[in-house]
Motif scaffolding. Structure first.
Motif, mmCIF file in Angstrom:
data_model
loop_
_atom_site.group_PDB
_atom_site.id
_atom_site.type_symbol
_atom_site.label_atom_id
_atom_site.label_comp_id
_atom_site.label_asym_id
_atom_site.label_seq_id
_atom_site.Cartn_x
_atom_site.Cartn_y
_atom_site.Cartn_z
ATOM 1 N N THR A 198 1.494 0.097 10.555
ATOM 2 C CA THR A 198 2.526 0.902 10.575
ATOM 3 C C THR A 198 4.009 -0.468 11.113
ATOM 4 O O THR A 198 5.168 0.305 11.661
ATOM 5 N N GLU A 199 3.627 -1.225 11.541
ATOM 6 C CA GLU A 199 4.113 -2.121 12.558
ATOM 7 C C GLU A 199 4.965 -3.615 11.713
ATOM 8 O O GLU A 199 5.251 -4.513 12.183
ATOM 9 N N LYS A 200 4.471 -3.615 10.456
ATOM 10 C CA LYS A 200 3.989 -4.926 9.011
ATOM 11 C C LYS A 200 6.275 -5.216 8.835
ATOM 12 O O LYS A 200 6.766 -3.823 9.015
ATOM 13 N N HIS A 222 -12.467 21.577 13.113
ATOM 14 C CA HIS A 222 -12.783 21.240 14.551
ATOM 15 C C HIS A 222 -12.818 20.185 15.178
ATOM 16 O O HIS A 222 -12.805 20.178 16.377
ATOM 17 N N ALA A 223 -12.719 19.186 14.430
ATOM 18 C CA ALA A 223 -12.771 17.589 15.256
ATOM 19 C C ALA A 223 -10.702 17.199 15.381
ATOM 20 O O ALA A 223 -10.360 16.544 16.003
ATOM 21 N N GLY A 224 -10.355 17.906 14.528
ATOM 22 C CA GLY A 224 -8.626 18.291 14.224
ATOM 23 C C GLY A 224 -8.277 16.891 14.007
ATOM 24 O O GLY A 224 -7.113 16.245 14.711
ATOM 25 N N LEU A 225 -8.567 16.543 12.939
ATOM 26 C CA LEU A 225 -8.270 15.778 11.497
ATOM 27 C C LEU A 225 -7.295 15.880 11.151
ATOM 28 O O LEU A 225 -7.618 17.248 9.802
ATOM 29 N N ARG A 226 -6.036 15.426 10.914
ATOM 30 C CA ARG A 226 -4.667 15.945 10.636
ATOM 31 C C ARG A 226 -5.849 15.691 8.885
ATOM 32 O O ARG A 226 -4.581 14.010 9.342
ATOM 33 N N TRP A 227 -5.346 15.556 7.759
ATOM 34 C CA TRP A 227 -5.140 15.012 6.188
ATOM 35 C C TRP A 227 -3.783 15.668 5.973
ATOM 36 O O TRP A 227 -3.273 17.119 5.812
ATOM 37 N N HIS A 228 -3.015 15.070 4.571
ATOM 38 C CA HIS A 228 -2.208 15.538 3.708
ATOM 39 C C HIS A 228 -3.241 16.025 2.451
ATOM 40 O O HIS A 228 -2.622 16.865 2.224
ATOM 41 N N GLN A 229 -4.185 15.951 2.201
ATOM 42 C CA GLN A 229 -5.482 16.759 1.433
ATOM 43 C C GLN A 229 -6.255 15.876 1.748
ATOM 44 O O GLN A 229 -6.848 14.638 2.217
ATOM 45 N N ALA A 230 -7.751 16.885 1.541
ATOM 46 C CA ALA A 230 -8.643 16.184 1.608
ATOM 47 C C ALA A 230 -9.868 16.396 1.082
ATOM 48 O O ALA A 230 -9.852 17.818 -0.110
ATOM 49 N N LEU A 231 -10.381 15.256 0.300
ATOM 50 C CA LEU A 231 -10.976 15.544 -0.989
ATOM 51 C C LEU A 231 -12.626 15.392 -0.759
ATOM 52 O O LEU A 231 -13.368 14.698 -0.278
ATOM 53 N N GLY A 236 -4.971 8.687 16.216
ATOM 54 C CA GLY A 236 -4.553 7.660 14.603
ATOM 55 C C GLY A 236 -3.943 8.225 13.570
ATOM 56 O O GLY A 236 -2.998 7.686 12.838
ATOM 57 N N LEU A 237 -4.467 9.258 13.327
ATOM 58 C CA LEU A 237 -4.540 9.832 12.162
ATOM 59 C C LEU A 237 -3.273 10.377 12.395
ATOM 60 O O LEU A 237 -2.043 10.470 11.527
ATOM 61 N N GLU A 238 -2.882 11.216 12.940
ATOM 62 C CA GLU A 238 -1.284 11.340 13.264
ATOM 63 C C GLU A 238 0.069 10.744 13.383
ATOM 64 O O GLU A 238 0.421 10.742 12.951
ATOM 65 N N ARG A 239 -0.748 9.464 13.319
ATOM 66 C CA ARG A 239 0.464 8.352 13.749
ATOM 67 C C ARG A 239 0.446 7.864 12.390
ATOM 68 O O ARG A 239 1.866 7.321 11.758
ATOM 69 N N LEU A 240 -0.317 7.897 11.671
ATOM 70 C CA LEU A 240 -0.754 7.268 10.241
ATOM 71 C C LEU A 240 0.287 8.139 9.550
ATOM 72 O O LEU A 240 0.667 7.431 8.272
ATOM 73 N N THR A 241 0.550 9.291 9.293
ATOM 74 C CA THR A 241 0.663 10.603 7.997
ATOM 75 C C THR A 241 1.586 10.511 8.458
ATOM 76 O O THR A 241 2.981 11.198 8.045
ATOM 77 N N ARG A 242 2.811 10.003 9.285
ATOM 78 C CA ARG A 242 4.372 9.969 9.525
ATOM 79 C C ARG A 242 5.346 8.753 8.797
ATOM 80 O O ARG A 242 6.012 9.042 8.371
ATOM 81 N N HIS A 243 3.855 7.694 7.964
ATOM 82 C CA HIS A 243 4.652 6.932 7.339
ATOM 83 C C HIS A 243 4.129 6.456 5.812
ATOM 84 O O HIS A 243 4.842 6.310 5.367
ATOM 85 N N ILE A 262 1.055 -1.481 0.533
ATOM 86 C CA ILE A 262 0.140 0.335 0.079
ATOM 87 C C ILE A 262 0.658 1.208 0.193
ATOM 88 O O ILE A 262 1.713 1.291 0.378
ATOM 89 N N GLU A 263 0.386 2.373 -0.498
ATOM 90 C CA GLU A 263 0.725 3.393 -0.371
ATOM 91 C C GLU A 263 0.294 4.325 -0.546
ATOM 92 O O GLU A 263 1.186 5.519 0.280
#
Length: 231
Positions: A229-231, A139-148, A112-119, A7-8
């Motif tokens: 992230t731990e695979k 409002h929810a504090g969701l971190r994205w690289h891009q939101a579509l 979870g998003l914060e952790r995943l966006t590091r990888h 997965i990329e």
């Protein structure tokens, strides 16, 4: 089958998967009512809201209504709730119409998003309108690289052109793009476009049926992030 290591890019549904849509709307409806109401009454009004969205999105999908974004559908739904509940204050109805901007995240979503966006590059893909999505993410504090927003395709998931937005943004073959959702109908749509699929269980949602064959199933976001992230 694509393995997790292949997965990329990871794509998330937002409404219901990362934020508690029904719980947030229920709270907004309860707050709008002029007098305390029992759970059954609030649930009935929430059903009015949800059925309006389902009906109108279906009409748009069938070509019986021109595309209207969720901000428009929310305003219509809020007015229907107001009519049913006897609400007449314009400010109260207007605030109810924007309840979709203030939905609470599930307890594991932000971390979870914060952790995943590091990888991984991480995308949000939502039926929510552009403006609603912007305000909701803040409002929810969701971190994205891009939101579509599906608004860019003038369609609603599970229309193929909405998933194509994410595939085009990912810039890699769809089998290397993972769609994550708490709704089986959403994952079926992504699967039809060649994307890999992961179901995340939430207290509300659309669980897989016995005939669904998604690539992975997880009990929560933390479990999915660990697997990636731990695979």
């Amino acid at each position: 089958m694509t393995a997790l290591r292949d997965i990329e890019v990871v794509v998330f549904d937002i409404l219901g998967t990362l934020v508690d849509e029904s719980g947030g709307l229920r709270a907004a409806i309860r707050a709008a009512l002029p007098t305390p109401s029992d759970d059954a009454s609030v649930s009935a009004l929430l059903t009015v809201w949800q059925q309006h969205h389902e009906r109108e999105q279906h009409r748009i999908e069938q070509g019986r209504r021109a595309y209207a974004n969720t901000a428009t559908l929310d305003a219509e739904a809020a007015q229907q709730v107001a009519d049913r509940a006897g609400l007449t204050d314009p400010a109260t109805i207007s605030r109810l119409a924007t309840a979709g901007r203030r939905l609470p995240p599930w307890p594991d979503s932000v971390a979870g998003l914060e952790r995943l966006t590091r990888h991984y590059p991480v995308l949000g893909l939502s039926n929510a309108s552009r403006t609603t999505l912007l305000r909701l993410n803040a409002h929810a504090g969701l971190r994205w690289h891009q939101a579509l927003s599906a608004e860019a395709a003038s369609a609603y998931k599970p229309a193929p052109e909405v998933y194509q937005l994410a595939i085009d943004a990912a810039g890699c073959p769809p089998q290397r793009v993972l769609m994550v959702a708490a709704h089986a109908w959403d994952l079926r749509g992504a699967q039809a476009q060649g994307m890999r699929t992961a179901y995340v269980r939430r207290p509300v949602g659309d669980p897989p049926t016995s005939s669904d064959r998604f690539d992975w199933e997880f009990n929560g976001l933390s479990e999915l992030v660990s697997a990636l992230t731990e695979k």
